[in-house]
Design an enzyme around this catalytic site. Structure first.
Site, short mmCIF file in Angstrom:
data_model
loop_
_atom_site.label_atom_id
_atom_site.label_comp_id
_atom_site.label_asym_id
_atom_site.label_seq_id
_atom_site.Cartn_x
_atom_site.Cartn_y
_atom_site.Cartn_z
N GLY A 100 -38.46 20.71 -119.67
CA GLY A 100 -39.51 19.76 -119.31
C GLY A 100 -40.88 20.40 -119.31
O GLY A 100 -41.03 21.60 -119.54
N GLU A 120 -38.31 22.63 -126.57
CA GLU A 120 -37.75 23.78 -125.86
C GLU A 120 -36.32 24.12 -126.28
O GLU A 120 -35.89 25.26 -126.14
CB GLU A 120 -37.80 23.54 -124.35
CG GLU A 120 -39.23 23.46 -123.83
CD GLU A 120 -39.34 23.32 -122.33
OE1 GLU A 120 -40.44 23.48 -121.80
OE2 GLU A 120 -38.30 23.04 -121.69
N GLU A 169 -33.20 31.55 -123.65
CA GLU A 169 -31.77 31.21 -123.70
C GLU A 169 -31.61 29.74 -123.34
O GLU A 169 -32.42 29.17 -122.61
CB GLU A 169 -30.95 32.06 -122.71
CG GLU A 169 -30.91 33.54 -123.00
CD GLU A 169 -30.07 34.29 -121.99
OE1 GLU A 169 -28.94 33.83 -121.70
OE2 GLU A 169 -30.56 35.30 -121.44
#
Length: 211
Positions: A100, A120, A169
């Site tokens: 977010g 992302e 990650e």
């Protein structure tokens, strides 16, 4: 065909947002000059639309903007797979969080959540439900400004995430094996599991504070 005034105000506000954000993050004098030029162009358009002198509207356009007196908005997207939630490991602090970020001018909250999810994690998700709106002060987000987090449930057919400039990650975690979470997320993520199970009605919202 005449242009709708609301459309012009919206475009000017987007230019102002781009310039203001750019000036905040600019690292070189060249970048600062360019973003200042964009801000000046937006101001000139605003003055023309208002039919008022440039100098007259400069203060309210740049300094007295109502956005400086109102909380900002953030949007997050929750992807669930086999009762686990997808989290990203943030590049800035090495801690884990729900994908977010800040909502951009001109976006809906749901649209911002989908964009942040893609940027992302590389996943094209579709928002399906609002899970809750969280006050950054109540949930200890430690943001510099007062912020509201709108968290949505999203669905996707492709669950093969990738890392990005903001995430080192990406992985799925169950309720009982959560990693070290970023400020605010360490409180919100456990609550999300309860909302998803139906233990807490959705959408969740913070109750008014007692005086």
């Amino acid at each position: 065909m005449p242009i709708n005034q609301d459309t012009l105000y919206q475009a000017i506000d987007e230019l102002r947002a781009i310039a203001t954000t750019g000036l905040y993050y600019a690292r070189t004098e060249y970048d600062k000059e360019r973003y200042q030029q964009i801000l000046s162009v937006a101001l000139g358009l605003f003055a023309a639309l208002e039919e008022r002198p440039f100098e007259e509207v400069q203060r309210e356009f740049v300094e007295d903007n109502w956005l400086h007196m109102s909380p900002a908005a953030g949007a997050e997207a929750v992807i669930v797979h086999e009762e686990k939630i997808m989290l990203i490991k943030r590049r800035d602090n090495g801690l884990w969080a729900v994908p977010g970020g800040l909502v951009e001018v001109g976006e809906t909250l749901a649209g911002a959540a989908q964009r942040e999810l893609w940027e992302e994690t590389g996943i094209r998700g579709q928002v399906t439900r609002l899970l809750g709106i969280f006050d950054s002060r109540v949930w200890q987000s430690k943001t510099k400004a007062h912020l509201y987090h709108a968290i949505f449930l999203a669905e996707a057919t492709d669950l093969n995430p990738r890392t990005s400039s903001e995430a080192t990650e990406v992985a799925f975690f169950g309720e009982n094996n959560l990693p070290e979470l970023s400020p605010g997320h360490q409180h919100r993520v456990p609550l999300l599991f309860k909302i998803l199970r139906g233990e807490i009605p959705a959408p969740y919202f913070d109750l008014p504070s007692r005086e």
